[in-house]
Design an enzyme around this catalytic site. Sequence first.
Site, short mmCIF file in Angstrom:
data_model
loop_
_atom_site.label_atom_id
_atom_site.label_comp_id
_atom_site.label_asym_id
_atom_site.label_seq_id
_atom_site.Cartn_x
_atom_site.Cartn_y
_atom_site.Cartn_z
N HIS A 140 28.95 48.56 31.95
CA HIS A 140 29.96 47.69 31.82
C HIS A 140 31.12 48.31 32.61
O HIS A 140 31.83 49.21 32.34
CB HIS A 140 30.28 47.64 30.39
CG HIS A 140 31.51 46.59 30.27
ND1 HIS A 140 32.42 46.92 29.21
CD2 HIS A 140 31.98 45.72 30.76
CE1 HIS A 140 33.44 45.90 29.44
NE2 HIS A 140 33.13 45.10 30.26
N GLU A 152 31.05 51.92 31.17
CA GLU A 152 30.70 52.21 29.91
C GLU A 152 29.10 51.91 30.07
O GLU A 152 28.55 50.94 30.44
CB GLU A 152 31.15 51.35 28.68
CG GLU A 152 32.34 51.30 28.51
CD GLU A 152 32.99 50.14 27.36
OE1 GLU A 152 33.82 50.60 26.61
OE2 GLU A 152 32.57 49.10 27.64
N ASN A 190 36.50 47.39 24.92
CA ASN A 190 36.71 45.99 24.30
C ASN A 190 37.05 45.81 23.09
O ASN A 190 37.49 44.74 22.36
CB ASN A 190 35.79 44.83 24.95
CG ASN A 190 36.18 44.45 26.35
OD1 ASN A 190 37.31 44.88 26.86
ND2 ASN A 190 35.28 43.83 27.16
N1 CAA Z 1 38.77 44.75 44.49
C1 CAA Z 1 38.81 45.80 45.53
N2 CAA Z 1 40.03 46.27 45.90
C2 CAA Z 1 41.15 45.83 45.17
C3 CAA Z 1 41.14 44.87 44.33
C4 CAA Z 1 39.91 44.32 43.98
N3 CAA Z 1 39.92 43.39 43.23
N4 CAA Z 1 42.35 44.62 44.00
C5 CAA Z 1 43.19 45.26 44.98
N5 CAA Z 1 42.23 46.07 45.49
C6 CAA Z 1 42.82 47.08 46.34
C7 CAA Z 1 43.69 46.24 47.35
O1 CAA Z 1 43.30 46.66 48.72
C8 CAA Z 1 45.17 47.12 47.05
O2 CAA Z 1 45.84 47.39 48.27
P1 CAA Z 1 46.67 46.31 49.00
O3 CAA Z 1 47.53 45.32 47.99
O4 CAA Z 1 47.58 47.24 49.87
O5 CAA Z 1 45.87 45.47 49.87
C9 CAA Z 1 44.80 48.23 46.46
O6 CAA Z 1 43.52 48.21 45.59
C10 CAA Z 1 45.66 48.89 45.40
O7 CAA Z 1 45.85 47.68 44.51
P2 CAA Z 1 47.25 47.47 43.84
O8 CAA Z 1 48.56 47.97 44.62
O9 CAA Z 1 47.44 46.45 43.10
O10 CAA Z 1 47.06 48.88 42.90
P3 CAA Z 1 48.00 49.38 41.56
O11 CAA Z 1 48.37 50.75 41.88
O12 CAA Z 1 49.21 48.43 41.35
O13 CAA Z 1 46.89 49.47 40.33
C11 CAA Z 1 45.38 48.43 38.79
C12 CAA Z 1 46.31 48.04 40.06
C13 CAA Z 1 44.50 49.38 39.08
C14 CAA Z 1 44.64 47.00 38.56
C15 CAA Z 1 46.54 48.69 37.93
O14 CAA Z 1 47.56 47.66 37.86
C16 CAA Z 1 45.76 48.60 36.39
O15 CAA Z 1 45.26 49.76 36.05
N6 CAA Z 1 45.73 47.63 35.72
C17 CAA Z 1 45.33 47.35 34.54
C18 CAA Z 1 44.00 46.92 34.56
C19 CAA Z 1 42.89 46.83 33.46
O16 CAA Z 1 43.37 47.16 32.25
N7 CAA Z 1 41.90 46.24 33.61
C20 CAA Z 1 40.82 46.26 32.51
C21 CAA Z 1 40.53 44.51 32.31
S1 CAA Z 1 39.62 44.46 30.82
C22 CAA Z 1 38.08 44.24 31.56
O17 CAA Z 1 37.81 44.44 32.64
C23 CAA Z 1 37.13 44.47 30.50
C24 CAA Z 1 36.23 43.02 30.20
O18 CAA Z 1 35.25 43.30 29.91
C25 CAA Z 1 36.72 41.76 30.55
#
Ligand code: CAA
Length: 285
Positions: A140, A152, A190
């Site tokens: 996961h 996970e 989750n």
């Molecule tokens: N895929 C690949 N690369 C990506 C991407 C993606 N989806 N999104 C962004 N990037 C790359 C981009 O190239 C970006 O750089 P540019 O904007 O310069 O092109 C680079 O990563 C860095 O992106 P950010 O500047 O947006 O990075 P950040 O330092 O702001 O961090 C984050 C972004 C890691 C998402 C941070 O905001 C974070 O940790 N957020 C919380 C996310 C979270 O909690 N996720 C869990 C969700 S729950 C889940 O997923 C469980 C489920 O089962 C539903």
Amino acid sequence: MEVRKVGVIGLGAMGAGIAQLCVEAGVDTLGREVTPELGEKARDRIGHFLTRKVEKGQLEQGARDEAVGLLSLTTELDDFADCDLVIEAIVEELEPKRELFAELDRTCRPEAVLATNTSALSVTEIAAATTRPERVVGMHFFNPAPLMPLVEIVRAELTADEPFETAFAFGERIGKTPIRCNDTPGFVVNRVLIPLLNDCIRVLDEARVTPEDLDLGMKNGAGWPMGPCTLVDLVGIDVHVHASEALYEKTREPRMAPPPRLVAMRNAGLLGRKSGRGFYRYDNV
Ligand code: CAA
């Protein structure tokens, strides 16, 4: 077992992210989408994010091209016959997943490890659709998969040690921090995050605050990297509602049930970032 070739089935946001991690780690990767056009869209997405890494000096151009070259695409499940590990990231519904695993059971070689990226369904129920439940695990990943360090590794009721450890080692190989979990509802993260996000959405109405203020509150007062409304938009409101329903069905805890506001948004097609509108508007779709 050494993983020489990996298959990723379903190349939406999660599957494309997982495939990106695999090719960046130098692993021969086969991706499957239902049409060639959707496959190409995923390849473009991966190419785009890798190009951004080159532009930011995080990756050499040669390494980028090599990584993109490691990805091949197909629409056929028969092509997964020589994969050592297959990671499924299709729609988050039990029956389509079970049908896919039954098909993979017929096409993949007996030693292959079959992994599901499910976030809230039972890995054991998915594994039961195969004749080799001991080789089925959960892997996961978190959204966005290339950026979130955790994976996970989920042991279902009948998972054997060797495939479980193969999945764990593969998680490390592609640069993730794996943790060992069991097939309990919501696994670890989750189980905590879904009711927490549901609380946040309920607070929106109870406290009569705007999504902007709630997000600012949780970012600046609780140290969250992004606010809860931004996060639910990122995850996808349909995905979050579905995961909440699945957890509520299993635990019957009221906090697991999706807040009516999210259900209404889902029904109205306000799915978050992917549809261009959720709590916020997005112009990049
Ligand atoms: N895929 C690949 N690369 C990506 C991407 C993606 N989806 N999104 C962004 N990037 C790359 C981009 O190239 C970006 O750089 P540019 O904007 O310069 O092109 C680079 O990563 C860095 O992106 P950010 O500047 O947006 O990075 P950040 O330092 O702001 O961090 C984050 C972004 C890691 C998402 C941070 O905001 C974070 O940790 N957020 C919380 C996310 C979270 O909690 N996720 C869990 C969700 S729950 C889940 O997923 C469980 C489920 O089962 C539903």
